[in-house]
Design a protein around this motif. Structure first.
Motif, short mmCIF file in Angstrom:
data_model
loop_
_atom_site.label_atom_id
_atom_site.label_comp_id
_atom_site.label_asym_id
_atom_site.label_seq_id
_atom_site.Cartn_x
_atom_site.Cartn_y
_atom_site.Cartn_z
N ASP A 288 0.82 -1.80 0.09
CA ASP A 288 -0.52 -0.25 0.09
C ASP A 288 0.67 1.10 0.13
O ASP A 288 0.42 2.67 -0.21
CB ASP A 288 -0.93 -0.14 1.34
N ARG A 289 2.30 1.42 0.18
CA ARG A 289 2.94 2.44 0.73
C ARG A 289 2.85 3.10 -1.33
O ARG A 289 3.03 4.40 -1.57
CB ARG A 289 4.02 1.85 1.24
N ASP A 290 3.61 2.31 -1.92
CA ASP A 290 3.98 1.89 -3.21
C ASP A 290 2.57 2.85 -3.84
O ASP A 290 2.79 3.99 -4.21
CB ASP A 290 4.92 1.60 -3.98
N HIS A 291 1.50 2.98 -3.99
CA HIS A 291 0.07 3.25 -4.11
C HIS A 291 -0.30 4.23 -3.48
O HIS A 291 0.15 5.62 -3.75
CB HIS A 291 -0.78 2.49 -3.53
N GLU A 292 -0.02 4.27 -2.47
CA GLU A 292 0.47 5.64 -1.52
C GLU A 292 1.22 7.19 -2.00
O GLU A 292 0.43 7.88 -2.50
CB GLU A 292 -0.07 5.38 0.27
N VAL A 293 2.13 6.65 -2.40
CA VAL A 293 2.86 7.73 -3.27
C VAL A 293 2.88 8.27 -4.33
O VAL A 293 2.85 9.88 -4.88
CB VAL A 293 4.76 7.28 -2.93
N LEU A 294 2.05 7.31 -4.90
CA LEU A 294 1.74 7.66 -6.58
C LEU A 294 0.98 8.35 -5.97
O LEU A 294 0.64 9.46 -7.01
CB LEU A 294 1.67 6.64 -7.39
N THR A 295 -0.47 7.81 -5.96
CA THR A 295 -1.70 8.80 -5.66
C THR A 295 -1.15 10.12 -5.03
O THR A 295 -1.98 10.99 -5.41
CB THR A 295 -2.30 8.19 -3.72
N GLU A 296 -0.36 10.43 -3.74
CA GLU A 296 0.06 11.68 -3.55
C GLU A 296 0.56 13.09 -4.88
O GLU A 296 0.70 13.72 -5.21
CB GLU A 296 1.19 11.86 -2.43
N ARG A 297 1.48 12.06 -5.33
CA ARG A 297 2.22 12.55 -6.70
C ARG A 297 0.87 12.93 -7.76
O ARG A 297 1.23 14.39 -8.30
CB ARG A 297 3.25 11.69 -6.96
N LEU A 298 0.31 12.07 -7.77
CA LEU A 298 -1.37 11.86 -9.38
C LEU A 298 -1.69 13.62 -8.46
O LEU A 298 -1.80 14.59 -9.76
CB LEU A 298 -1.59 11.22 -9.66
N VAL A 315 -11.35 14.59 -10.59
CA VAL A 315 -11.04 14.40 -9.52
C VAL A 315 -11.35 12.99 -8.53
O VAL A 315 -11.17 12.51 -8.43
CB VAL A 315 -11.26 15.56 -9.03
N GLU A 316 -12.64 13.26 -9.31
CA GLU A 316 -13.80 11.52 -8.75
C GLU A 316 -12.71 10.77 -9.15
O GLU A 316 -12.75 9.72 -8.01
CB GLU A 316 -15.03 11.47 -8.80
N ARG A 317 -12.52 10.41 -10.07
CA ARG A 317 -12.04 8.79 -11.07
C ARG A 317 -10.07 8.70 -10.16
O ARG A 317 -10.39 7.52 -9.98
CB ARG A 317 -12.05 9.08 -12.21
N LEU A 318 -10.06 9.46 -9.87
CA LEU A 318 -9.00 9.58 -9.54
C LEU A 318 -8.20 9.11 -7.84
O LEU A 318 -7.89 8.60 -6.80
CB LEU A 318 -7.91 10.99 -9.17
N GLY A 319 -10.71 9.94 -7.30
CA GLY A 319 -10.23 9.32 -5.69
C GLY A 319 -10.93 7.79 -5.91
O GLY A 319 -10.14 7.43 -4.76
N LEU A 320 -11.49 8.05 -6.59
CA LEU A 320 -11.94 6.40 -6.30
C LEU A 320 -10.43 5.10 -7.08
O LEU A 320 -10.37 4.70 -6.03
CB LEU A 320 -12.55 5.65 -7.69
N TRP A 321 -9.86 5.44 -7.92
CA TRP A 321 -8.41 4.32 -7.94
C TRP A 321 -7.74 4.76 -6.76
O TRP A 321 -7.14 3.64 -6.34
CB TRP A 321 -7.31 5.69 -9.03
N ALA A 322 -7.55 6.02 -5.74
CA ALA A 322 -6.78 6.02 -4.52
C ALA A 322 -7.34 5.54 -3.94
O ALA A 322 -6.38 4.09 -3.00
CB ALA A 322 -6.42 7.61 -4.25
#
Length: 502
Positions: A288-298, A315-322
């Motif tokens: 989950d750490r890598d996913h979290e870092v990528l979420t912060e970047r995007l 914004v909504e689609r990125l939130g769903l992905w995150a």
């Protein structure tokens, strides 16, 4: 439900004269007598006292205003975190989990009983606010496991009020010293009780580890530090302390890298299987750490896009992905830390350190042996960086840059292990490799961001949404990667020149 309290206190020896007058302490307006409390605490540990060896105390206490189970973990000199749980007949599961990395399959036994008559004073300021609590504790200690000794003493304890200025304790100490009161020679009541009630044949003076001499000494010292970090970070990961997962993951990588870099010192037929288990643990910690870092970047990248250029529900689609991978993540990670595989790995690391698989080179002086290993790692980084620079921009270069980044990490870790032996050259190489790792890490993050943006764009397009903004972000990530690639040549020349002294 357990709660955590930061405890900042100092302990002092006491005699029959009791507590000196503290009305002269700067800032103290009133010394309020709170009376005497009778406390009865049973301390638990393994038969070989693993918790005490880490300066951790676990007790069940009755009496006073905070009866219950208390787990105390050292933070710094005179500073501990006290995790409290309500009083019960058996150890609460949440506290048992926090000591599992140390206790593992061993049984927790009652080792010492402490009964104390606590005479309490509150130090108040001019507005009646609590500055510190001062107590005179008359202690009776009784050994319950590993002997039947008893001991008695009296001590003064000064505990800073929640949120208070630690400098106030200096003022109290100045007054106590002026009255002839000296700091205690023990860090805690339990430490003193264990020392004074142990059978005479088992009493020994605790000594610090000897300074490393041979190449093997230096490498083992670094490996031991990573083992200690993993064990010590376990409770923080369970409590979801910020950066704890990342820090534990780094410790596993450092140890695995050390096994590979110093294969002439530690037998790789023994360490390679352990390295695979460390790789497994790092992977579980990183899910989950890598996913979290990528979420912060995007998310940060999207925040920089003017609103007029955000087309569709990006914004909504990125939130769903995150949030897609967050469900159950904490529970899964705790399950890993409670697993037989993880606890067996900790046992294996203990056994490795207790009986290290040292090769002949381990007994030699560190300078030549360790320098050769670090230079070998640096040579691999050099080859990968130069290979990347020769390739045209595209997937092949991306892969080469990523491989160079991984080798830069490994070289950084081998140089860290070498610092006590090699001094400044190794320290400078650590700094250089950390900078290179950061630069190449930004490139790899860009590669992963672009891959994710392509996926999000495809999903948006299939849903009939505009893919314009994803394309815009993709182009910006391409430029970031190109900037790194353009900087790399000059950056690497500087590192090579600096490494000439190694």
């Amino acid at each position: 439900m357990a709660e955590t309290k930061r405890e900042i206190e100092r302990k002092y020896e006491s005699d029959d004269s009791g507590l000196p007058d503290l009305t002269g302490v700067a800032g103290v307006e009133t010394v309020l007598d709170k009376g005497v409390a009778e406390l009865d605490a049973t301390y638990y540990d393994t038969a070989d006292e693993r918790l005490a060896a880490s300066s951790i105390t676990l007790r069940r206490r009755t009496g006073g205003s905070d009866a219950g189970w208390h787990l105390k973990v050292p933070v710094a000199q005179g500073v501990r975190d006290e995790i409290r749980a309500p009083l019960s007949d058996t150890l609460p599961d949440e506290l048992a989990a926090l000591v599992r990395s140390r206790v593992r399959d061993a049984e927790l036994l009652p080792v010492v009983r402490l009964r104390s008559a606590r005479d309490v004073r509150d130090l108040l300021d001019t507005e009646g606010r609590l500055l510190a609590e001062v107590s005179v504790d008359a202690v009776h200690a009784e050994r319950l496991t590993g002997g039947d000794g008893v001991a008695q003493w009296t001590e003064i304890e000064v505990e800073l009020a929640d949120g208070g200025d630690p400098g106030f304790l200096d003022k109290v100490e100045k007054r106590l010293r002026k009255a002839g009161v000296q700091p205690s020679g023990s860090s805690s009541k339990l430490a003193r009780a264990l020392a004074e009630t142990a059978p005479k044949k088992k009493r020994r003076r605790a000594g610090s580890r000897k300074d490393p001499v041979t190449a093997g000494d230096h490498v083992l010292a670094y490996v031991r530090a990573q083992r200690d970090a993993i064990v010590e970070l376990d409770p923080a990961v369970r409590q979801d302390v910020e950066d704890s997962v990342h820090s534990m993951r780094v410790a596993t990588r450092r140890m695995r890298g050390t096994f590979r870099s110093y294969g002439k010192i530690l037998d790789r037929t023994v360490t390679d299987p352990i390295g695979e288990e460390l790789k497994w643990l790092a992977g579980e910690l990183g899910v989950d750490r890598d996913h979290e870092v990528l979420t912060e970047r995007l998310t940060a990248a999207l925040d920089d896009v003017p609103g007029t250029l955000v087309s569709g529900p990006v914004v909504e689609r990125l939130g769903l992905w995150a949030s897609a991978r967050q469900g159950g993540a904490r529970g899964r990670l705790i399950g890993i830390l409670d697993s037989r595989r993880y606890l067996a790995l900790l046992d294996t690391l203990d056994a490795l350190i207790a009986h290290p698989p040292l090769l002949e080179a381990a007994g030699r002086k560190p300078g030549k042996v360790i320098t050769k290993a670090v230079k070998k790692d640096f040579g691999k980084v050099s080859g990968l960086v130069e290979q990347a620079l020769e390739l045209e921009p595209g997937p092949d270069r991306d892969i080469a840059v990523h491989e160079a980044r991984k080798k830069a990490k490994r070289t950084r870790y081998s140089a860290e292990a070498a610092k006590p032996a090699l001094g400044t050259p190794a320290k400078d190489l650590v700094t250089s490799m950390k900078s290179l790792q950061t630069l190449l890490g930004d490139h790899q993050d860009s590669v992963m961001a672009r891959q994710t943006l392509r996926e999000l764009s495809a999903v948006a397009h299939a849903a009939g949404e505009s893919a314009f903004t994803y394309g815009l972000l993709y182009g910006r990530e391409e430029r970031r990667a190109a900037t790194v690639e353009a900087q790399l040549s000059g950056f690497w020349d500087g590192i090579k020149n600096g490494a000439a002294d190694l």
